[in-house]
Design an enzyme around this catalytic site. Structure first.
Site, PDB file in Angstrom:
ATOM      1  N   GLN A 126       0.834  -1.204   0.000  1.00  0.00           N
ATOM      2  CA  GLN A 126       0.000   0.000   0.000  1.00  0.00           C
ATOM      3  C   GLN A 126       0.867   1.252   0.000  1.00  0.00           C
ATOM      4  O   GLN A 126       1.561   1.515   0.984  1.00  0.00           O
ATOM      5  CB  GLN A 126      -0.895  -0.002   1.239  1.00  0.00           C
ATOM      6  N   GLY A 127       0.813   2.011  -1.072  1.00  0.00           N
ATOM      7  CA  GLY A 127       1.622   3.230  -1.168  1.00  0.00           C
ATOM      8  C   GLY A 127       0.775   4.479  -0.978  1.00  0.00           C
ATOM      9  O   GLY A 127       0.478   5.193  -1.937  1.00  0.00           O
ATOM     10  N   TYR A 128       0.386   4.721   0.237  1.00  0.00           N
ATOM     11  CA  TYR A 128      -0.381   5.925   0.564  1.00  0.00           C
ATOM     12  C   TYR A 128       0.538   6.970   1.210  1.00  0.00           C
ATOM     13  O   TYR A 128       0.767   8.041   0.686  1.00  0.00           O
ATOM     14  CB  TYR A 128      -1.500   5.593   1.560  1.00  0.00           C
ATOM     15  N   SER A 129       1.062   6.616   2.411  1.00  0.00           N
ATOM     16  CA  SER A 129       1.780   7.600   3.221  1.00  0.00           C
ATOM     17  C   SER A 129       3.068   8.080   2.569  1.00  0.00           C
ATOM     18  O   SER A 129       3.742   7.337   1.850  1.00  0.00           O
ATOM     19  CB  SER A 129       2.130   6.993   4.577  1.00  0.00           C
ATOM     20  N   GLU A 244     -10.052  -0.953   5.519  1.00  0.00           N
ATOM     21  CA  GLU A 244      -8.857  -1.159   6.328  1.00  0.00           C
ATOM     22  C   GLU A 244      -9.231  -1.090   7.810  1.00  0.00           C
ATOM     23  O   GLU A 244      -8.825  -1.903   8.608  1.00  0.00           O
ATOM     24  CB  GLU A 244      -7.807  -0.097   5.976  1.00  0.00           C
ATOM     25  N   SER A 382      -4.812   7.372  12.498  1.00  0.00           N
ATOM     26  CA  SER A 382      -4.476   7.250  13.928  1.00  0.00           C
ATOM     27  C   SER A 382      -5.749   7.363  14.771  1.00  0.00           C
ATOM     28  O   SER A 382      -6.784   7.829  14.292  1.00  0.00           O
ATOM     29  CB  SER A 382      -3.508   8.358  14.332  1.00  0.00           C
ATOM     30  N   ASN A 383      -5.642   6.962  16.024  1.00  0.00           N
ATOM     31  CA  ASN A 383      -6.816   7.053  16.898  1.00  0.00           C
ATOM     32  C   ASN A 383      -7.288   8.500  17.066  1.00  0.00           C
ATOM     33  O   ASN A 383      -8.480   8.757  17.209  1.00  0.00           O
ATOM     34  CB  ASN A 383      -6.512   6.407  18.250  1.00  0.00           C
ATOM     35  N   GLU A 384      -6.347   9.437  17.020  1.00  0.00           N
ATOM     36  CA  GLU A 384      -6.744  10.854  17.116  1.00  0.00           C
ATOM     37  C   GLU A 384      -7.572  11.237  15.889  1.00  0.00           C
ATOM     38  O   GLU A 384      -8.587  11.933  16.009  1.00  0.00           O
ATOM     39  CB  GLU A 384      -5.509  11.764  17.190  1.00  0.00           C
TER      40      GLU A 384
END
Ligand code: FAD
Lengths: 399, 371
Positions: A126-129, A244, A382-384
């Site tokens: 997966q090339g997202y970030s 996801e 992230s959870n935030e």
């Protein structure tokens, strides 16, 4: 409302159990149980065993060759697989890319790529970030410029999980630099053997190599590899992210981790008694078990709603938050339970270095897993960020 | 009441901080972490030259410190820089036991410890003992004036580098201590690295023969001195952890100020701001608990241990909070091996695995309070 398994469910569970006892080699289960790094071959073996049984693509519709399991079946598989220490299914092709192709891809793309995912011919990552685009994914900079029947891709992706094994990467790339951030992004499939693609390892804090940097320098990608429409990639990316997240509750893993902690806490001495009798430790354990019991039902309710056509919504975010908290707490308890024996560095990096690491409670790399699983509240949104999503929808205002 | 450091301690703290800022940067530390030895001989000598080891012993023992606040000052700086060199094990723990209870012949070792030429280890914990101080199954058998030690010691820090071990064993219905040269027959070491840096080993004692002169205390009477020295070591380790927390918070603060997402620094998101505020608040609690513990090292046993357990229990909770939160607020970058915070966070969290964790001390605090 009926919380018990039906006759068919029970029959299905027996099928899963006998499949696991037949196909899951003890050496492989042992590696999983002890948190040792699996090789590419280990993971491929498990995928092919599942595929032969028709159980690899559990959530794909039947028309694409999937098993189209219902909520209960998925839950049963997850629970049994975790209990038996089966390897996890590598999600990138199966439960991230495939749903996007099935919903937004062309018939040709589905006909070509889906069977290759099942057969294991392609290994996807997966090339997202990117270094500058984590939570703020839409700020990504990797760009693709159309030249004739190719795109020319330049830029850098990072945190690419298992990219070292992959031959294909699905990427979000910027195709319209002048448009508003979310509107200039496209979803592109890139062959990693193309000249100009370079993969560099990142070693994580537990000593493992599971993520990578992927660099693109003038990489030529055929236009057929564009999924859906140009500049509509953000919509597809968001669709993928909900899938996801839906897979991230980790109820099966937590259930297995809970029984490990209980086993260890009964065996370990604390103040002359089993640790299980330390009221403070016992209370920690009881609290997380209460959470897990509820989470398991929460998870099933969500899968059931998704199966009935309801899109996973805010509940997916909530499930991700709770699921990661429960799992991280259990990892914390295992490391806590083994006391001083949590300190040795049992990393896979040291395997075979003829320095046996003591493991008297037979838990493998519990501390490594504790540190490694800090990632589950960071990745996949992230959870935030999940809380921002929930708050934005319910309270309005900016997130 | 006076919460200021004496001038000498302030000077020691400043010199040590400068030395480490100069010699112990991330690159250097990462090289040390990857090395087979697990610590740097050069840094070790440097620390000895600065007088860091001497500051941990009293004047009577050839040093120039040895008080609770000397320990706290030194270890806070070591922790701040994420130092993995075995100062605690050599000087405070094994060295401290020799100073507290060794014979005059045994105490002669201290000079070379202070000079940085001798390394020590304390072999006490066993596979079954976890954190319990009095759970010793290694036995000392005396026949015809010769002592034989048999048993297994678990996760002995600094075992491979040690020239001498202080070893505990059961005898006469209690626990005794012996000073054992590392090359004594029957003593074998199986070493391994630790996840937060440094090395430890499983030590097997297979009928290790010792003369009567190896004995450090009267037979079976060592537990009180072990407990008292462990209290000092716990103060050292908490100070180290406090220093590491300061670094974790500093790195996180800097990172939140520079890292931009959504067109603004992370530091501008209130969800993170409040958590930074919470970390800073808890760190003040940790510092205060450490001061309580260091200030009560000379108190009566119960009073001393109650403060030790109160502080160490708190450090367990706060350490986990700061370790985990500083990683979380960084995002992915803090998950990488070579990033400074990853090492620091591991030191903070793993500190809960020595000298008793949060739950163990909670239980002990209750028992001591009821007494
Ligand atoms: C082990 C691992 C595996 C991964 N695998 C993959 C992969 O295979 N493919 C892939 O594309 N990516 C992958 N990722 C990347 C992952 O998705 C990102 O790490 C994640 O999106 C967070 O981005 P970041 O690390 O840049 O942190 P940042 O976005 O810089 O965030 C840092 C901190 O700030 C918080 N924050 C950010 N914005 C806000 C806000 N608005 N309000 C409140 N808090 C905020 C975050 O929650 C976090 O706590 C992986 C990451 C890890 C650690």
């Amino acid at each position: 409302m009926d919380l018990s398994y039906s006759e068919e469910d029970l029959a299905f569970r027996d099928e899963v159990r006998s499949f696991l006892s037949e196909k899951l080699k003890p050496e492989l289960a042992e590696k999983v149980r002890l948190g040792r790094g699996l090789t590419k071959e280990d993971m491929e073996y498990w995928h092919s065993a599942l595929n032969s049984r028709g159980w690899l693509a559990q959530n794909w519709p039947k028309e694409f060759g999937g098993a189209e399991w219902n909520a209960v079946q998925r839950h049963i598989y997850e629970e049994e697989a975790a209990r038996a220490d089966a390897p996890r299914i590598v999600p990138f092709g199966l439960s991230m890319l495939a749903p996007v192709l099935q919903k937004f891809g062309s018939k040709e793309q589905n006909d070509y790529w889906l069977p290759r995912i099942l057969s294991g011919e392609d290994w996807w990552c997966q090339g997202y970030s990117e270094p500058g685009a984590g939570s703020d994914l839409a700020s990504l900079k990797t760009k693709a410029v159309r030249e004739g029947d190719h795109y020319i891709v330049n830029g850098q992706k990072t945190w690419t999980t298992l990219g070292q094994h992959a031959n294909m990467i699905f990427c979000l790339v910027r195709t319209d630099p002048s448009a508003k951030q979310q509107e200039g992004i496209s979803f592109l499939l890139i062959d990693m053997d193309t000249p100009g693609v370079e993969v560099r390892p990142i070693i994580l804090l537990d000593g493992t190599h599971e993520v990578n940097e992927v660099w693109f320098t003038d990489v030529k990608v055929p236009v057929e590899n564009l999924v859906g429409e140009e500049n509509k990639g953000w919509t597809y990316a968001k669709y993928l992210l909900t899938h996801e997240r839906a897979n991230i509750a980790g109820v099966g893993f937590s259930t297995a981790a809970l029984s490990t902690v209980k086993r260890v806490a009964k065996a370990v001495n604390d103040n002359g008694k089993p640790l299980m009798q330390n009221p403070h430790f016992a209370a920690r354990l009881a609290k997380v078990e209460m959470e897990l019991m509820a989470l398991s039902t929460f998870n099933m309710r969500m899968i059931a709603a998704a199966g009935a056509g309801g899109a996973p919504g805010l509940e997916a975010s909530m499930l991700k938050i709770k699921g990661s908290e429960v799992r991280q707490e259990l990892n914390d308890l295992t490391r806590r339970a083994i006391g001083p024996y949590a300190m040795p560095f049992a990393s896979e990096a040291l395997e075979g270095s003829n320095q046996p690491i003591p493991d008297p409670f037979d838990v493998g790399d519990a501390t490594g897993e504790y540190f490694n699983n800090r990632k589950i509240s960071i990745f996949g949104g992230s959870n935030e960020i999940q809380k921002n999503i929930i708050a934005k929808v319910t309270l309005g205002g900016r997130a | 009441m006076n919460f200021n450091l004496t001038e000498e301690r302030q000077m020691l703290s400043d010199t040590l901080r400068r030395f480490l800022a100069d010699k112990y940067d991330t690159d250097r530390r990462n090289k040390i972490l990857e090395s087979d030895q697990g610590y740097s001989t050069e840094i070790w000598s440097g620390l000895a030259e600065l007088g860091v080891i001497g500051a941990l012993f009293s004047e009577g023992d050839g040093g120039f410190g040895g008080g609770g606040f000397d320990i706290a000052v030194v270890f806070e700086e070591l922790g701040r820089a994420g130092v993995v060199e075995p100062v605690l094990d050599t000087a405070v723990l094994a060295g401290g036991l020799i100073a507290a209870t060794g014979s005059s012949a045994q105490k002669e070792l201290i000079e070379s410890v202070i000079g940085g030429e001798t390394q020590l280890a304390f072999a006490h914990g066993e596979p079954q003992s976890r954190y319990d101080l009095d759970n010793v199954q290694t036995v000392a058998d005396t026949q015809d004036g010769a002592i034989a030690l048999t048993g297994r010691k678990a996760v002995v820090m600094n075992a491979e580098a040690a020239d001498h071990f202080v070893v505990s064993a059961s005898e006469a219905g209690g626990i005794s201590l012996f000073l054992v040269p590392a090359d004594t027959d029957g003593l074998s070491i199986q070493g391994y690295p630790l996840i937060s840096g440094g090395r430890a080993a499983e030590v097997t004692l297979d009928g290790v023969k010792l003369p009567e002169t190896a004995r450090m205390t009267e037979a079976g009477k060592a537990l009180p001195v072990i407990e008292a020295v462990m209290a000092r070591a716990t103060v050292a380790q908490m100070a180290e952890t406090l220093g590491a927390m300061e670094t974790a918070v500093r790195i996180t603060q800097e990172y939140l100020g520079t890292r931009q997402q959504f067109g603004r620094p992370l530091a501008t998101f209130q969800a993170l701001q409040h958590r930074m505020a919470e970390m800073l608040t808890e760190m003040q609690q940790a510092r205060s608990a450490l001061i309580n513990a260091a200030g009560h090292l000379e108190a009566d046993r119960n009073e001393r241990e109650r403060h030790i357990s109160a502080a160490k229990g708190l450090f367990g909770r706060i350490g986990r909070l700061i370790g985990e939160e500083s990683i979380q607020m960084h995002g992915g970058i803090a998950m990488t091996q070579e990033y400074e915070l990853a090492h620091i966070a591991k030191r903070i969290i793993m500190a809960d695995h020595r000298f008793g964790d949060e739950d163990w001390h909670l239980e002990r605090f209750l028992a001591l309070s009821a007494a």
